[in-house]
Design an enzyme around this catalytic site. Structure first.
Site, PDB file in Angstrom:
ATOM      1  N   HIS A  51     -29.244 110.331   4.321  1.00  0.00           N
ATOM      2  CA  HIS A  51     -27.910 110.753   4.754  1.00  0.00           C
ATOM      3  C   HIS A  51     -27.508 111.996   3.975  1.00  0.00           C
ATOM      4  CE1 HIS A  51     -27.044 108.282   1.223  1.00  0.00           C
ATOM      5  NE2 HIS A  51     -25.822 108.779   1.184  1.00  0.00           N
TER       6      HIS A  51
ATOM      7  N   HIS B 212     -22.516 103.120   6.687  1.00  0.00           N
ATOM      8  CA  HIS B 212     -22.054 103.961   5.585  1.00  0.00           C
ATOM      9  C   HIS B 212     -21.008 104.917   6.163  1.00  0.00           C
ATOM     10  CE1 HIS B 212     -22.511 105.224   1.482  1.00  0.00           C
ATOM     11  NE2 HIS B 212     -22.809 106.475   1.795  1.00  0.00           N
TER      12      HIS B 212
ATOM     13  N   ASP C  78     -25.456 113.532  -3.448  1.00  0.00           N
ATOM     14  CA  ASP C  78     -26.400 112.950  -4.405  1.00  0.00           C
ATOM     15  C   ASP C  78     -27.749 112.635  -3.773  1.00  0.00           C
ATOM     16  OD1 ASP C  78     -24.883 110.944  -3.017  1.00  0.00           O
ATOM     17  OD2 ASP C  78     -25.627 109.417  -4.399  1.00  0.00           O
ATOM     18  N   HIS C  79     -27.878 112.923  -2.482  1.00  0.00           N
ATOM     19  CA  HIS C  79     -29.151 112.703  -1.787  1.00  0.00           C
ATOM     20  C   HIS C  79     -29.782 113.990  -1.251  1.00  0.00           C
ATOM     21  CE1 HIS C  79     -28.903 108.187  -1.550  1.00  0.00           C
ATOM     22  NE2 HIS C  79     -27.656 108.499  -1.865  1.00  0.00           N
TER      23      HIS C  79
ATOM     24  N   HIS D 245     -30.381 102.924  -6.869  1.00  0.00           N
ATOM     25  CA  HIS D 245     -29.025 103.428  -6.614  1.00  0.00           C
ATOM     26  C   HIS D 245     -28.011 102.628  -7.436  1.00  0.00           C
ATOM     27  CE1 HIS D 245     -25.613 105.036  -4.177  1.00  0.00           C
ATOM     28  NE2 HIS D 245     -26.440 106.060  -4.017  1.00  0.00           N
TER      29      HIS D 245
ATOM     30  N   ASP E 240     -28.073 104.464   1.667  1.00  0.00           N
ATOM     31  CA  ASP E 240     -26.820 103.815   1.279  1.00  0.00           C
ATOM     32  C   ASP E 240     -26.265 103.028   2.459  1.00  0.00           C
ATOM     33  OD1 ASP E 240     -27.297 105.290  -0.950  1.00  0.00           O
ATOM     34  OD2 ASP E 240     -25.348 106.296  -0.989  1.00  0.00           O
TER      35      ASP E 240
ATOM     36  N   HIS F 256     -24.897 112.868   1.986  1.00  0.00           N
ATOM     37  CA  HIS F 256     -24.086 112.929   0.774  1.00  0.00           C
ATOM     38  C   HIS F 256     -24.826 113.733  -0.296  1.00  0.00           C
ATOM     39  CE1 HIS F 256     -21.215 109.359   1.723  1.00  0.00           C
ATOM     40  NE2 HIS F 256     -20.697 110.522   2.066  1.00  0.00           N
TER      41      HIS F 256
END
Length: 312
Positions: A63, A140, A67-68, A269, A211, A65
């Protein structure tokens, strides 16, 4: 097949846990690497591992976001700077291509290699002779996916001695028989190859979830997998917060692993709120599922042939 956990934290980097990144190295494919998520500083984690950026053949983003994905432009730039010219497949939700192109254009970065972007949807997303990848939509705040990496089953061993005893001479026919095919001999006899094969060797299956709050469809998607890599951002006393923000607890992940009868659950995570003391987090996981593994940065899990596994 090796699973290299390059980043096991959630949201922001911590002293002992970088943000999300997981690499699979296929030893049977000359060390080819598939990367799953690419949080900030993922390329730094490569420097502390035996992995090579040039060996990365495909990148799968769960996805969008930060942090990914925030480590992706830098990793691509370094892969090119190191001389890699082989094409790279990148799979991700709609919008990933625009993010990457804008970052490269803004920084005037020109790559030596072509990128083939693939917009994710549920179902089969990659199909090779010996490997396939399927995607499943998760729960999510932004579009998020799980990936199932599956090897094809391998034919069993051909009973050459029994064939010789029947007067079937070694040669090209054996290749056909090993595939389970039916062949006609020079003397007119018909031989069914499947009758001379041991049981097939089950291909390995790894499921990697992005996530997500608990999703019922994950049970069938992960059913019988050798390894399930699942987020457990929170301990179970934070269940309401976890589900509100589209995340899972330790108990959620362990319950899924039990229902899906997976061989090995690996949690990742992990929220930075547990950075100072992970003992309670670890104790809860062990109480719910004794063989559970809580991944740490640079941890390597080796899944051997025929489903055998060992950890480093």
């Amino acid at each position: 097949m090796e699973l290299h956990f390059l980043g096991t934290g959630a949201g922001v980097p911590a002293k002992k846990r970088n943000v999300s990144a997981l690499a699979i190295r296929f030893l049977e494919r000359n060390g080819t690497v598939w990367l799953f998520d690419c949080g900030e500083a993922t390329q730094h984690q490569f420097l502390h591992s035996p992995l090579s950026l040039a060996a990365v053949e495909a990148i799968f983003i769960t996805h969008l976001h930060g942090d990914h994905i925030l480590g992706l432009p830098g990793l691509l730039s370094s892969r090119s700077f190191q001389g890699a010219e082989t094409p790279l497949d990148i799979y991700g939700p709609k919008g990933l291509e625009a993010f990457v192109i804008q970052a490269l254009e803004t920084t005037k970065t020109k790559l030596r290699f072509p990128i083939r972007f693939h917009v994710l949807a549920e179902g089969r997303i990659r199909d090779e002779e010996k490997l396939s990848v399927d995607a499943l939509a998760l729960d999510h705040p932004v579009e998020s996916y799980a990936f199932r990496i599956k090897e094809q089953d391998k034919p069993g061993t051909l009973d050459a001695e029994a064939l010789k005893a029947m007067g079937v001479p070694p040669g090209p026919l054996y290749a056909q028989l090993k595939k389970g095919e039916t062949v006609k001999l020079a003397d007119g006899r018909i031989v069914n190859g499947s009758a001379f094969l041991d049981e097939s060797i089950r291909g390995r299956t790894v499921v990697i979830a992005g996530d997500t709050a608990p999703v019922k469809a994950m049970e069938a998607f992960a059913s019988g997998a050798d390894v399930l890599v699942h987020e457990a951002t929170f301990a179970s006393n934070k269940k309401d917060d976890a589900h509100l923000y589209g995340h899972s607890t330790i108990a959620d992940a362990c319950a899924l692993a039990k229902r899906a009868a997976v061989g090995q659950l690996i949690l990742t995570h992990v929220s930075s709120r547990y950075a100072r003391n992970e003992n309670e987090y670890r104790d809860e996981a062990a109480a719910l599922l004794p063989n559970v593994i809580i991944a740490e940065d640079l941890f390597v899990f080796e899944l051997e042939k025929a489903g055998r596994k060992k950890r480093d």
